[in-house]
Design a protein around this motif. Structure first.
Motif, PDB file in Angstrom:
ATOM      1  N   ARG A   1       0.875  -1.177   0.000  1.00  0.00           N
ATOM      2  CA  ARG A   1       0.000   0.000   0.000  1.00  0.00           C
ATOM      3  C   ARG A   1       0.912   1.226   0.000  1.00  0.00           C
ATOM      4  NH1 ARG A   1      -3.464   0.734   4.952  1.00  0.00           N
ATOM      5  NH2 ARG A   1      -4.697  -0.921   4.061  1.00  0.00           N
ATOM      6  N   ARG A   2       0.568   2.195  -0.850  1.00  0.00           N
ATOM      7  CA  ARG A   2       1.330   3.438  -0.937  1.00  0.00           C
ATOM      8  C   ARG A   2       0.360   4.609  -0.986  1.00  0.00           C
ATOM      9  NH1 ARG A   2       4.494   0.050   0.072  1.00  0.00           N
ATOM     10  NH2 ARG A   2       6.553  -0.297  -0.861  1.00  0.00           N
ATOM     11  N   ASN A   3       0.816   5.748  -0.487  1.00  0.00           N
ATOM     12  CA  ASN A   3       0.012   6.969  -0.448  1.00  0.00           C
ATOM     13  C   ASN A   3       0.184   7.780  -1.720  1.00  0.00           C
ATOM     14  OD1 ASN A   3      -1.049   6.782   2.255  1.00  0.00           O
ATOM     15  ND2 ASN A   3       1.051   7.089   2.937  1.00  0.00           N
ATOM     16  N   LEU A   4      -0.887   8.439  -2.099  1.00  0.00           N
ATOM     17  CA  LEU A   4      -0.893   9.412  -3.198  1.00  0.00           C
ATOM     18  C   LEU A   4      -1.474  10.698  -2.613  1.00  0.00           C
ATOM     19  CD1 LEU A   4      -2.490   7.144  -5.954  1.00  0.00           C
ATOM     20  CD2 LEU A   4      -0.086   7.798  -5.786  1.00  0.00           C
ATOM     21  N   GLY A   5      -0.645  11.542  -2.049  1.00  0.00           N
ATOM     22  CA  GLY A   5      -1.134  12.745  -1.391  1.00  0.00           C
ATOM     23  C   GLY A   5      -1.584  12.447   0.036  1.00  0.00           C
ATOM     24  N   LYS A   6      -2.458  13.308   0.560  1.00  0.00           N
ATOM     25  CA  LYS A   6      -2.877  13.191   1.959  1.00  0.00           C
ATOM     26  C   LYS A   6      -3.949  12.121   2.176  1.00  0.00           C
ATOM     27  CE  LYS A   6      -4.480  15.944   5.843  1.00  0.00           C
ATOM     28  NZ  LYS A   6      -4.876  17.246   6.326  1.00  0.00           N
ATOM     29  N   HIS A   7      -4.888  11.973   1.270  1.00  0.00           N
ATOM     30  CA  HIS A   7      -6.020  11.071   1.483  1.00  0.00           C
ATOM     31  C   HIS A   7      -6.082   9.881   0.531  1.00  0.00           C
ATOM     32  CE1 HIS A   7      -7.989  13.463   4.560  1.00  0.00           C
ATOM     33  NE2 HIS A   7      -7.690  14.531   3.842  1.00  0.00           N
ATOM     34  N   PHE A   8      -5.437   9.955  -0.618  1.00  0.00           N
ATOM     35  CA  PHE A   8      -5.553   8.882  -1.600  1.00  0.00           C
ATOM     36  C   PHE A   8      -4.417   7.875  -1.455  1.00  0.00           C
ATOM     37  CE2 PHE A   8      -8.093  12.255  -3.415  1.00  0.00           C
ATOM     38  CZ  PHE A   8      -9.211  11.563  -3.840  1.00  0.00           C
ATOM     39  N   ASN A   9      -4.694   6.632  -1.834  1.00  0.00           N
ATOM     40  CA  ASN A   9      -3.688   5.581  -1.788  1.00  0.00           C
ATOM     41  C   ASN A   9      -3.983   4.552  -2.872  1.00  0.00           C
ATOM     42  OD1 ASN A   9      -5.498   3.438  -0.677  1.00  0.00           O
ATOM     43  ND2 ASN A   9      -5.501   4.750   1.118  1.00  0.00           N
ATOM     44  N   TYR A  10      -3.003   3.700  -3.091  1.00  0.00           N
ATOM     45  CA  TYR A  10      -3.239   2.548  -3.964  1.00  0.00           C
ATOM     46  C   TYR A  10      -2.700   1.317  -3.264  1.00  0.00           C
ATOM     47  CZ  TYR A  10       1.650   2.873  -5.536  1.00  0.00           C
ATOM     48  OH  TYR A  10       3.018   2.914  -5.586  1.00  0.00           O
ATOM     49  N   GLU A  11      -3.248   0.176  -3.654  1.00  0.00           N
ATOM     50  CA  GLU A  11      -2.903  -1.081  -3.012  1.00  0.00           C
ATOM     51  C   GLU A  11      -2.927  -2.183  -4.059  1.00  0.00           C
ATOM     52  OE1 GLU A  11      -4.657  -1.724   0.926  1.00  0.00           O
ATOM     53  OE2 GLU A  11      -5.249  -3.702   0.198  1.00  0.00           O
ATOM     54  N   ALA A  12      -1.991  -3.097  -3.956  1.00  0.00           N
ATOM     55  CA  ALA A  12      -1.945  -4.240  -4.859  1.00  0.00           C
ATOM     56  C   ALA A  12      -1.506  -5.462  -4.064  1.00  0.00           C
ATOM     57  CB  ALA A  12      -0.981  -3.986  -6.011  1.00  0.00           C
ATOM     58  N   GLY A  13      -2.014  -6.625  -4.452  1.00  0.00           N
ATOM     59  CA  GLY A  13      -1.635  -7.839  -3.742  1.00  0.00           C
ATOM     60  C   GLY A  13      -1.920  -9.082  -4.553  1.00  0.00           C
ATOM     61  N   PHE A  14      -1.286 -10.187  -4.119  1.00  0.00           N
ATOM     62  CA  PHE A  14      -1.460 -11.466  -4.786  1.00  0.00           C
ATOM     63  C   PHE A  14      -1.319 -12.603  -3.786  1.00  0.00           C
ATOM     64  CE2 PHE A  14       0.358 -15.248  -6.759  1.00  0.00           C
ATOM     65  CZ  PHE A  14      -0.635 -15.544  -7.675  1.00  0.00           C
ATOM     66  N   GLY A  15      -2.176 -13.598  -3.942  1.00  0.00           N
ATOM     67  CA  GLY A  15      -2.070 -14.789  -3.114  1.00  0.00           C
ATOM     68  C   GLY A  15      -2.837 -15.945  -3.717  1.00  0.00           C
ATOM     69  N   ILE A  16      -2.494 -17.146  -3.286  1.00  0.00           N
ATOM     70  CA  ILE A  16      -3.200 -18.359  -3.710  1.00  0.00           C
ATOM     71  C   ILE A  16      -3.636 -19.079  -2.445  1.00  0.00           C
ATOM     72  CG2 ILE A  16      -2.989 -20.589  -4.866  1.00  0.00           C
ATOM     73  CD1 ILE A  16      -0.988 -19.284  -6.757  1.00  0.00           C
ATOM     74  N   GLY A  17      -4.915 -19.503  -2.412  1.00  0.00           N
ATOM     75  CA  GLY A  17      -5.426 -20.119  -1.203  1.00  0.00           C
ATOM     76  C   GLY A  17      -6.544 -21.103  -1.457  1.00  0.00           C
ATOM     77  N   TYR A  18      -7.401 -21.240  -0.469  1.00  0.00           N
ATOM     78  CA  TYR A  18      -8.420 -22.274  -0.380  1.00  0.00           C
ATOM     79  C   TYR A  18      -9.808 -21.653  -0.494  1.00  0.00           C
ATOM     80  CZ  TYR A  18     -11.374 -25.487   2.378  1.00  0.00           C
ATOM     81  OH  TYR A  18     -12.366 -26.294   2.835  1.00  0.00           O
TER      82      TYR A  18
END
Length: 181
Positions: free
Chosen positions: A137-154
């Motif tokens: 997760r990273r911030n873009l200014g004071k209120h905005f952010n972006y998030e990316a993720g990956f996983g394999i599960g059940y």
């Protein structure tokens, strides 16, 4: 007569321990839905994320040859371990809003409570998922952010709809942009 004093001093650069925030609330959207979340501090590096929202899904009826898109409700609980907060903090990078890399165990329940989509006569299979996930997760200014993720599960479908009582593997691939309140 000459008098002098010599003072010896030692300075230490005491590094602060970086920590997750006590509580973070926000809304996020991505290519597969819309979610509202809260993250709550459990310890310096652990937070519990609670989330509810609408997941985008596709459906197909092989008997009538119909296909469509729709949104179904989802509830998730996700303990997260933010493992690089000290490193980011010591390099002068932002850690507010829990900006950092994390490892989590995402648990989700997709409900058949309601369906918003191209055909309202759809009967959804409810499911329960447990997916180990790596993300950022990273911030873009004071209120905005972006998030990316990956996983394999059940994934396990509720028994009344799961004729063969089988479970399967599933993936969590998310890319989201959000607003922090």
């Amino acid at each position: 007569m000459l008098h002098g004093a010599i003072l010896h001093g030692h300075a230490q650069d005491k590094k602060q321990t970086a920590t997750v925030e006590t509580a973070v609330f926000g809304i996020q959207t991505g290519f597969s839905g819309l979610w509202v979340h809260g993250e709550f501090k459990l310890s310096n590096k652990f937070a519990l994320r609670a989330e509810t929202g609408l997941d985008l899904g596709t459906w197909e009826n092989t008997y009538t040859n119909q296909k469509g898109l729709g949104f179904a409700p989802v509830i998730s609980l996700e303990p997260r371990f933010y493992y690089n907060l000290n490193k980011r903090h010591n390099k002068g990078k932002r850690i507010d809003g829990n900006s950092g890399n994390f490892i989590s165990l995402k648990t989700s329940y997709n409900s058949d409570l309601f369906f918003i989509g191209t055909n309202e006569d759809i009967h959804l299979e409810t499911d329960f998922m447990v997916i180990p996930t790596w993300g950022i997760r990273r911030n873009l200014g004071k209120h905005f952010n972006y998030e990316a993720g990956f996983g394999i599960g059940y994934i396990h479908y509720r028994e009344e709809y799961n004729i063969n009582n089988k479970s399967d593997f599933t993936a969590n691939l998310h890319a989201r942009i959000g607003y922090k309140f």
